[in-house]
Design a protein around this motif. Structure first.
Motif, PDB file in Angstrom:
ATOM      1  N   ALA A  68      -4.938   5.362  -3.624  1.00 49.87           N
ATOM      2  CA  ALA A  68      -4.577   4.438  -2.713  1.00 49.87           C
ATOM      3  C   ALA A  68      -4.260   3.124  -3.403  1.00 49.87           C
ATOM      4  CB  ALA A  68      -5.419   4.077  -1.608  1.00 49.87           C
ATOM      5  N   PHE A  69      -5.047   2.532  -4.333  1.00 55.42           N
ATOM      6  CA  PHE A  69      -4.695   1.401  -5.240  1.00 55.42           C
ATOM      7  C   PHE A  69      -3.372   1.774  -5.721  1.00 55.42           C
ATOM      8  CE2 PHE A  69      -4.925  -0.390  -9.512  1.00 55.42           C
ATOM      9  CZ  PHE A  69      -5.457  -1.540  -9.379  1.00 55.42           C
ATOM     10  N   HIS A  70      -3.251   2.784  -6.544  1.00 53.55           N
ATOM     11  CA  HIS A  70      -2.009   3.212  -7.556  1.00 53.55           C
ATOM     12  C   HIS A  70      -0.716   3.533  -6.281  1.00 53.55           C
ATOM     13  CE1 HIS A  70       0.613   5.866  -9.892  1.00 53.55           C
ATOM     14  NE2 HIS A  70       0.023   5.186 -11.001  1.00 53.55           N
ATOM     15  N   ALA A  71      -0.941   3.982  -5.397  1.00 54.17           N
ATOM     16  CA  ALA A  71       0.228   4.137  -4.513  1.00 54.17           C
ATOM     17  C   ALA A  71       0.551   2.693  -3.863  1.00 54.17           C
ATOM     18  CB  ALA A  71      -0.251   4.998  -3.290  1.00 54.17           C
ATOM     19  N   ALA A  72      -0.254   1.942  -3.575  1.00 56.25           N
ATOM     20  CA  ALA A  72       0.135   0.645  -3.080  1.00 56.25           C
ATOM     21  C   ALA A  72       0.802  -0.246  -4.109  1.00 56.25           C
ATOM     22  CB  ALA A  72      -1.010  -0.168  -2.541  1.00 56.25           C
ATOM     23  N   GLY A  73       0.299  -0.218  -5.322  1.00 57.12           N
ATOM     24  CA  GLY A  73       0.659  -0.979  -6.417  1.00 57.12           C
ATOM     25  C   GLY A  73       2.330  -0.399  -6.531  1.00 57.12           C
ATOM     26  N   LEU A  74       2.525   1.022  -6.566  1.00 58.66           N
ATOM     27  CA  LEU A  74       3.991   1.281  -6.753  1.00 58.66           C
ATOM     28  C   LEU A  74       4.733   1.024  -5.530  1.00 58.66           C
ATOM     29  CD1 LEU A  74       3.070   4.851  -8.197  1.00 58.66           C
ATOM     30  CD2 LEU A  74       4.033   2.822  -9.432  1.00 58.66           C
ATOM     31  N   ALA A  75       4.432   1.040  -4.400  1.00 55.40           N
ATOM     32  CA  ALA A  75       5.040   0.725  -3.086  1.00 55.40           C
ATOM     33  C   ALA A  75       5.594  -0.786  -3.192  1.00 55.40           C
ATOM     34  CB  ALA A  75       4.394   0.811  -2.022  1.00 55.40           C
ATOM     35  N   HIS A  76       4.710  -1.779  -4.104  1.00 60.55           N
ATOM     36  CA  HIS A  76       4.942  -3.112  -3.834  1.00 60.55           C
ATOM     37  C   HIS A  76       5.504  -3.603  -5.347  1.00 60.55           C
ATOM     38  CE1 HIS A  76       2.602  -2.430  -0.397  1.00 60.55           C
ATOM     39  NE2 HIS A  76       3.191  -3.679   0.006  1.00 60.55           N
ATOM     40  N   GLY A  77       6.259  -2.945  -6.035  1.00 60.71           N
ATOM     41  CA  GLY A  77       6.798  -3.252  -7.225  1.00 60.71           C
ATOM     42  C   GLY A  77       6.188  -2.947  -8.596  1.00 60.71           C
ATOM     43  N   GLY A  78       5.051  -2.413  -8.457  1.00 60.68           N
ATOM     44  CA  GLY A  78       4.422  -1.993  -9.854  1.00 60.68           C
ATOM     45  C   GLY A  78       4.975  -0.632 -10.427  1.00 60.68           C
ATOM     46  N   THR A  79       4.784  -0.299 -11.617  1.00 61.52           N
ATOM     47  CA  THR A  79       5.343   0.857 -12.319  1.00 61.52           C
ATOM     48  C   THR A  79       4.038   1.544 -12.955  1.00 61.52           C
ATOM     49  OG1 THR A  79       5.596  -0.595 -14.283  1.00 61.52           O
ATOM     50  CG2 THR A  79       7.429  -0.172 -12.908  1.00 61.52           C
ATOM     51  N   THR A  80       4.253   2.906 -13.032  1.00 63.31           N
ATOM     52  CA  THR A  80       3.344   3.543 -13.571  1.00 63.31           C
ATOM     53  C   THR A  80       3.144   3.371 -15.122  1.00 63.31           C
ATOM     54  OG1 THR A  80       2.004   5.783 -13.222  1.00 63.31           O
ATOM     55  CG2 THR A  80       4.573   5.861 -13.606  1.00 63.31           C
ATOM     56  N   CYS A  81       2.062   3.831 -15.725  1.00 64.63           N
ATOM     57  CA  CYS A  81       1.998   3.747 -17.029  1.00 64.63           C
ATOM     58  C   CYS A  81       0.980   4.592 -17.382  1.00 64.63           C
ATOM     59  CB  CYS A  81       1.547   2.368 -17.668  1.00 64.63           C
ATOM     60  SG  CYS A  81       0.167   1.548 -17.297  1.00 64.63           S
ATOM     61  N   GLU A  82       0.565   4.995 -18.576  1.00 67.13           N
ATOM     62  CA  GLU A  82      -0.264   5.905 -19.215  1.00 67.13           C
ATOM     63  C   GLU A  82      -0.079   7.273 -18.379  1.00 67.13           C
ATOM     64  OE1 GLU A  82      -3.181   5.033 -21.126  1.00 67.13           O
ATOM     65  OE2 GLU A  82      -2.296   3.207 -21.583  1.00 67.13           O
TER      66      GLU A  82
ATOM     67  N   LEU B 276      -1.461   1.481 -13.763  1.00 68.40           N
ATOM     68  CA  LEU B 276      -0.103   1.021 -13.417  1.00 68.40           C
ATOM     69  C   LEU B 276      -0.132  -0.602 -14.225  1.00 68.40           C
ATOM     70  CD1 LEU B 276       0.227  -0.986 -10.137  1.00 68.40           C
ATOM     71  CD2 LEU B 276      -1.621   0.767 -10.117  1.00 68.40           C
ATOM     72  N   ARG B 277       1.346  -0.881 -14.028  1.00 75.95           N
ATOM     73  CA  ARG B 277       1.589  -2.390 -14.237  1.00 75.95           C
ATOM     74  C   ARG B 277       2.224  -3.248 -13.053  1.00 75.95           C
ATOM     75  NH1 ARG B 277       1.289  -3.473 -19.648  1.00 75.95           N
ATOM     76  NH2 ARG B 277       1.461  -1.722 -21.011  1.00 75.95           N
ATOM     77  N   ASP B 278       1.617  -4.440 -13.084  1.00 78.02           N
ATOM     78  CA  ASP B 278       2.174  -5.330 -11.921  1.00 78.02           C
ATOM     79  C   ASP B 278       3.624  -5.872 -12.332  1.00 78.02           C
ATOM     80  OD1 ASP B 278       1.892  -7.563 -13.538  1.00 78.02           O
ATOM     81  OD2 ASP B 278       0.463  -8.410 -12.444  1.00 78.02           O
ATOM     82  N   PRO B 279       4.094  -6.508 -11.245  1.00 78.24           N
ATOM     83  CA  PRO B 279       5.639  -6.795 -11.449  1.00 78.24           C
ATOM     84  C   PRO B 279       5.880  -7.680 -12.711  1.00 78.24           C
ATOM     85  CG  PRO B 279       4.980  -6.905  -9.098  1.00 78.24           C
ATOM     86  CD  PRO B 279       3.838  -6.716  -9.887  1.00 78.24           C
ATOM     87  N   ASP B 280       4.884  -8.327 -13.026  1.00 77.54           N
ATOM     88  CA  ASP B 280       4.830  -9.120 -14.279  1.00 77.54           C
ATOM     89  C   ASP B 280       4.634  -8.426 -15.654  1.00 77.54           C
ATOM     90  OD1 ASP B 280       5.792 -11.953 -13.553  1.00 77.54           O
ATOM     91  OD2 ASP B 280       3.948 -11.628 -12.106  1.00 77.54           O
TER      92      ASP B 280
ATOM     93  N   LYS C  24      -1.256  -4.852 -17.335  1.00 74.78           N
ATOM     94  CA  LYS C  24      -1.705  -3.362 -17.023  1.00 74.78           C
ATOM     95  C   LYS C  24      -2.995  -3.594 -16.223  1.00 74.78           C
ATOM     96  CE  LYS C  24      -3.075   0.266 -19.832  1.00 74.78           C
ATOM     97  NZ  LYS C  24      -3.356   0.846 -21.294  1.00 74.78           N
ATOM     98  N   LEU C  25      -2.983  -2.880 -15.272  1.00 72.55           N
ATOM     99  CA  LEU C  25      -4.097  -2.526 -14.375  1.00 72.55           C
ATOM    100  C   LEU C  25      -4.721  -1.161 -14.250  1.00 72.55           C
ATOM    101  CD1 LEU C  25      -2.472  -4.483 -11.516  1.00 72.55           C
ATOM    102  CD2 LEU C  25      -3.730  -5.529 -12.994  1.00 72.55           C
ATOM    103  N   CYS C  26      -5.910  -1.001 -13.807  1.00 72.03           N
ATOM    104  CA  CYS C  26      -6.474   0.089 -13.716  1.00 72.03           C
ATOM    105  C   CYS C  26      -7.649   0.208 -12.353  1.00 72.03           C
ATOM    106  CB  CYS C  26      -7.468   0.364 -15.107  1.00 72.03           C
ATOM    107  SG  CYS C  26      -8.245   1.741 -15.009  1.00 72.03           S
ATOM    108  N   ALA C  27      -7.459   1.254 -11.856  1.00 69.29           N
ATOM    109  CA  ALA C  27      -8.658   1.426 -10.832  1.00 69.29           C
ATOM    110  C   ALA C  27      -9.553   2.437 -11.300  1.00 69.29           C
ATOM    111  CB  ALA C  27      -8.067   1.936  -9.376  1.00 69.29           C
TER     112      ALA C  27
END
Length: 126
Positions: free
Chosen positions: A78-92, A110-114, A117-120
């Motif tokens: 859910a964390f990953h999906a919410a990030g992508l839905a709000h301007g984040g991009t997948t990585c790794e 994933l990466r945030d809009p700036d 790099k974030l991780c759940a």
């Protein structure tokens, strides 16, 4: 060991929308704006974003990752999906199991809009 983590942003409004959605999937209440910063607080610590005080552009840390604890695989997804839905991009690699040194982890990067790099991370019981 840590009291808080603060990362830079170039757009407070975009960051608030992104992180409210992202951290909300982990049960974190919406962030509170304080001038040029936003704080998300829990019993276990504080995550915050700020416009750089020196007036320069915010940049991401090359090699840096901010990890958030997820209570389940579903929460990490859910964390990953919410990030992508709000301007984040997948990585790794895509979200999934990583194993090593007798530890089994479910990780979603994933990466945030700036570009931060974030991780759940969910520790899968043995």
């Amino acid at each position: 060991m840590f009291s808080h983590i603060m990362i830079g942003t170039n757009d407070l409004d975009k960051a608030k929308t992104f992180y409210d959605a992202l951290l909300g999937t982990l049960g974190v209440p919406p962030g509170r704006v304080d001038r040029h910063r936003i704080f998300w607080r829990t019993k276990t610590g504080t995550f915050s974003v700020t416009k750089p005080i020196n007036g320069q552009a915010a940049t991401f840390a090359n090699g840096g990752t901010t990890g958030f604890a997820a209570d389940s695989v579903d929460a990490a997804n859910a964390f990953h999906a919410a990030g992508l839905a709000h301007g984040g991009t997948t990585c790794e690699d895509p979200p999934g199991i990583r194993e090593g040194s007798g530890v089994k982890l479910y990780i979603a990067y994933l990466r945030d809009p700036d570009g931060n790099k974030l991780c759940a991370l969910h520790r899968v019981p043995a």
